[in-house]
Scaffold this motif. Sequence first.
Motif, PDB file in Angstrom:
ATOM      1  N   THR A 186      -9.681 -12.869   1.711  1.00 58.47           N
ATOM      2  CA  THR A 186      -9.289 -11.432   2.039  1.00 58.47           C
ATOM      3  C   THR A 186      -8.465 -10.745   0.987  1.00 58.47           C
ATOM      4  O   THR A 186      -7.638 -11.461   0.294  1.00 58.47           O
ATOM      5  CB  THR A 186      -8.321 -11.630   3.312  1.00 58.47           C
ATOM      6  N   ASP A 187      -8.878  -9.720   0.517  1.00 57.77           N
ATOM      7  CA  ASP A 187      -8.276  -8.717  -0.294  1.00 57.77           C
ATOM      8  C   ASP A 187      -7.589  -7.708   0.325  1.00 57.77           C
ATOM      9  O   ASP A 187      -7.867  -7.234   1.493  1.00 57.77           O
ATOM     10  CB  ASP A 187      -9.459  -8.469  -1.411  1.00 57.77           C
ATOM     11  N   LEU A 230      -3.141   4.153  -5.085  1.00 56.76           N
ATOM     12  CA  LEU A 230      -3.776   3.027  -4.665  1.00 56.76           C
ATOM     13  C   LEU A 230      -3.698   1.844  -5.647  1.00 56.76           C
ATOM     14  O   LEU A 230      -3.564   1.828  -6.756  1.00 56.76           O
ATOM     15  CB  LEU A 230      -5.362   3.145  -4.345  1.00 56.76           C
ATOM     16  N   THR A 231      -3.248   0.653  -4.952  1.00 55.44           N
ATOM     17  CA  THR A 231      -3.170  -0.567  -5.607  1.00 55.44           C
ATOM     18  C   THR A 231      -4.026  -1.572  -4.946  1.00 55.44           C
ATOM     19  O   THR A 231      -4.111  -1.732  -3.870  1.00 55.44           O
ATOM     20  CB  THR A 231      -1.899  -1.055  -5.639  1.00 55.44           C
ATOM     21  N   ALA A 232      -5.040  -2.195  -5.769  1.00 58.07           N
ATOM     22  CA  ALA A 232      -5.899  -3.210  -5.093  1.00 58.07           C
ATOM     23  C   ALA A 232      -5.429  -4.529  -5.559  1.00 58.07           C
ATOM     24  O   ALA A 232      -5.171  -4.805  -6.645  1.00 58.07           O
ATOM     25  CB  ALA A 232      -7.331  -3.179  -5.529  1.00 58.07           C
ATOM     26  N   VAL A 233      -5.142  -5.417  -4.610  1.00 58.85           N
ATOM     27  CA  VAL A 233      -4.619  -6.693  -4.453  1.00 58.85           C
ATOM     28  C   VAL A 233      -5.846  -7.722  -4.365  1.00 58.85           C
ATOM     29  O   VAL A 233      -6.290  -7.936  -3.026  1.00 58.85           O
ATOM     30  CB  VAL A 233      -3.240  -7.093  -3.864  1.00 58.85           C
ATOM     31  N   PHE A 234      -6.235  -8.603  -5.135  1.00 54.53           N
ATOM     32  CA  PHE A 234      -7.312  -9.473  -4.804  1.00 54.53           C
ATOM     33  C   PHE A 234      -6.804 -10.933  -4.573  1.00 54.53           C
ATOM     34  O   PHE A 234      -6.107 -11.232  -5.488  1.00 54.53           O
ATOM     35  CB  PHE A 234      -8.463  -9.448  -6.365  1.00 54.53           C
ATOM     36  N   GLY A 261       6.822  -5.406  -3.972  1.00 58.13           N
ATOM     37  CA  GLY A 261       6.757  -4.372  -4.981  1.00 58.13           C
ATOM     38  C   GLY A 261       7.484  -3.260  -4.254  1.00 58.13           C
ATOM     39  O   GLY A 261       8.287  -3.396  -3.600  1.00 58.13           O
ATOM     40  N   GLY A 262       6.989  -2.041  -4.918  1.00 56.77           N
ATOM     41  CA  GLY A 262       7.560  -0.774  -4.197  1.00 56.77           C
ATOM     42  C   GLY A 262       7.026  -0.463  -2.734  1.00 56.77           C
ATOM     43  O   GLY A 262       6.191  -1.231  -2.219  1.00 56.77           O
ATOM     44  N   GLY A 263       7.666   0.474  -2.406  1.00 59.85           N
ATOM     45  CA  GLY A 263       7.126   0.996  -0.723  1.00 59.85           C
ATOM     46  C   GLY A 263       5.977   1.144  -0.747  1.00 59.85           C
ATOM     47  O   GLY A 263       5.107   1.508  -1.698  1.00 59.85           O
ATOM     48  N   SER A 264       5.287   0.836   0.369  1.00 65.57           N
ATOM     49  CA  SER A 264       4.203   1.222   0.915  1.00 65.57           C
ATOM     50  C   SER A 264       3.836   1.873   2.008  1.00 65.57           C
ATOM     51  O   SER A 264       4.780   1.947   3.056  1.00 65.57           O
ATOM     52  CB  SER A 264       3.039  -0.007   0.796  1.00 65.57           C
ATOM     53  N   ARG A 265       2.715   2.840   2.132  1.00 62.30           N
ATOM     54  CA  ARG A 265       2.677   3.787   3.133  1.00 62.30           C
ATOM     55  C   ARG A 265       1.456   3.429   4.169  1.00 62.30           C
ATOM     56  O   ARG A 265       1.401   3.773   5.285  1.00 62.30           O
ATOM     57  CB  ARG A 265       2.529   5.269   2.751  1.00 62.30           C
ATOM     58  N   ASP A 266       0.489   2.807   3.562  1.00 60.13           N
ATOM     59  CA  ASP A 266      -0.768   2.213   4.249  1.00 60.13           C
ATOM     60  C   ASP A 266      -1.336   1.011   3.313  1.00 60.13           C
ATOM     61  O   ASP A 266      -1.083   0.915   2.402  1.00 60.13           O
ATOM     62  CB  ASP A 266      -1.742   3.461   4.315  1.00 60.13           C
ATOM     63  N   VAL A 267      -2.144   0.301   4.416  1.00 62.82           N
ATOM     64  CA  VAL A 267      -2.616  -0.949   3.577  1.00 62.82           C
ATOM     65  C   VAL A 267      -4.157  -1.029   4.548  1.00 62.82           C
ATOM     66  O   VAL A 267      -4.231  -0.861   5.821  1.00 62.82           O
ATOM     67  CB  VAL A 267      -1.614  -2.102   3.819  1.00 62.82           C
ATOM     68  N   ALA A 268      -5.377  -1.852   3.785  1.00 63.20           N
ATOM     69  CA  ALA A 268      -6.170  -2.066   4.322  1.00 63.20           C
ATOM     70  C   ALA A 268      -6.712  -3.357   3.800  1.00 63.20           C
ATOM     71  O   ALA A 268      -6.290  -3.673   2.734  1.00 63.20           O
ATOM     72  CB  ALA A 268      -7.285  -1.077   4.368  1.00 63.20           C
ATOM     73  N   PHE A 269      -7.557  -4.044   4.574  1.00 64.66           N
ATOM     74  CA  PHE A 269      -8.086  -5.421   4.064  1.00 64.66           C
ATOM     75  C   PHE A 269      -9.521  -5.478   4.104  1.00 64.66           C
ATOM     76  O   PHE A 269     -10.091  -4.794   5.057  1.00 64.66           O
ATOM     77  CB  PHE A 269      -7.254  -6.711   4.990  1.00 64.66           C
ATOM     78  N   GLY A 270     -10.103  -6.349   3.446  1.00 65.75           N
ATOM     79  CA  GLY A 270     -11.324  -6.686   3.195  1.00 65.75           C
ATOM     80  C   GLY A 270     -11.985  -7.523   2.206  1.00 65.75           C
ATOM     81  O   GLY A 270     -11.063  -7.735   1.439  1.00 65.75           O
ATOM     82  N   ASP A 271     -13.279  -8.083   2.237  1.00 65.87           N
ATOM     83  CA  ASP A 271     -13.443  -8.903   0.977  1.00 65.87           C
ATOM     84  C   ASP A 271     -14.177  -8.077   0.155  1.00 65.87           C
ATOM     85  O   ASP A 271     -15.307  -7.875   0.034  1.00 65.87           O
ATOM     86  CB  ASP A 271     -14.407 -10.030   1.498  1.00 65.87           C
ATOM     87  N   PHE A 272     -13.263  -7.218  -0.748  1.00 70.50           N
ATOM     88  CA  PHE A 272     -13.985  -6.298  -1.692  1.00 70.50           C
ATOM     89  C   PHE A 272     -14.745  -6.724  -2.751  1.00 70.50           C
ATOM     90  O   PHE A 272     -15.558  -6.155  -3.372  1.00 70.50           O
ATOM     91  CB  PHE A 272     -12.956  -5.398  -2.302  1.00 70.50           C
TER      92      PHE A 272
END
Length: 395
Positions: A378-379, A389-393, A361-372
């Motif tokens: 891994t989400d 913010l965009t959450a991707v599950f 998708g569009g540009g991103s400046r940061d990302v984090a992972f975890g089992d939210f």
Amino acid sequence: MLAKVYELSGREAEARREVERVLGRDSTDIRALYAAGELAGRSADPEERRRQEGYLRLVVARAPANLAARLELVDLLLARAAADDAAAQLEALQRELPQLPPEAARFFQRALRSARVGRASEAAAAAQRFHHAMEVTAAYQASLQRLGGRNDPLVGYPVLTFNQNMAVPTQDARAVAADIRFTGRHGGKRAGGRGGASRQPGARGGGGSLERVALAASDYDDDESEDLFVSGHLFRGALGRFIETTASAGIVLRDRATAAAFGDYDNDGRLDLYVATGGRGGGGGGGGGALFRSVGGGRFRDVAGSAGLAETGTVARALFVDFDHDGDLDLLLATAAGTRAYRNNLDGTFREMAAQMGISGGGSRDVAFGDFDGDGHTDLVIVGDDGRLTAVFAT
């Protein structure tokens, strides 16, 4: 692991062969050095048993903070009446552990006093009692695990005391947080100049905004001290001080470092380093990367070209994460052209699969992972170029 199987099944010659095979590839591997010492110490050959001390000295030289290895070395030195050498090892241990458990401190002081005046037998008795007292501490157990564990059937260790306050906090969390203080320690060489703390050359970009500085921390040389990669420079941790090892480690970058991450992507037991680089113009193009594979001995070789990671666009954030749960580390990059997901093929190459995974998708400046959502997958949470913010599950 194969050497351990041979050892536990009484085939020590085969075990020694496997350990020597590891040392042939990396002569500084502390687990292999320790295993070789253990095998030498159990040999019926007196000359072979004497080699155990040499192996332990190599382990202590590589990992000076390893409590288990140093105490075993002290026991060996006192067994052959080398009191002066043992006293030096105990003094080094005292510098590593300025605070000893009260139940062990008196044995330590007794051993040190006796060793300093040359009474090796008295020092040996006290040192062994000190060794046994330390075996039940978390520090000793952690150091033993770094060496590959032990062979006896002990599967745990006793707890000497129990503090009720450790189980149920009695202080308000805000009061505890208010009392925490950090003290700066940045008196070494600048990453981009002389003296002071590390700073990226030309730290301010257009429009008055700060440029990103690559920063990653991990124990890349396996000596039990955290190391740093910052602003294109690699520093080896040495008991609270940092020594630059960029050139000797083989770290060469074509451009400014914008993001970095340590991870053992090839599952060989040594930490590798990914560094994203990019020009100062910003935007989605012009960026690249270097994948520094550890070749042992604290040295790296850039394999980004053969791995398919040389051209990645301008990267703002890099993370090693096993997002497909197949047992190897994949690479996740936040870039101005969108989040990129490079799946590890475990053959030395990566394949970009963000679109297939539904995270392009569009540009991103940061990302984090975890089992939210707690489903075992891994989400991701992605910060877009617009700050949203965009959450991707994972499904």
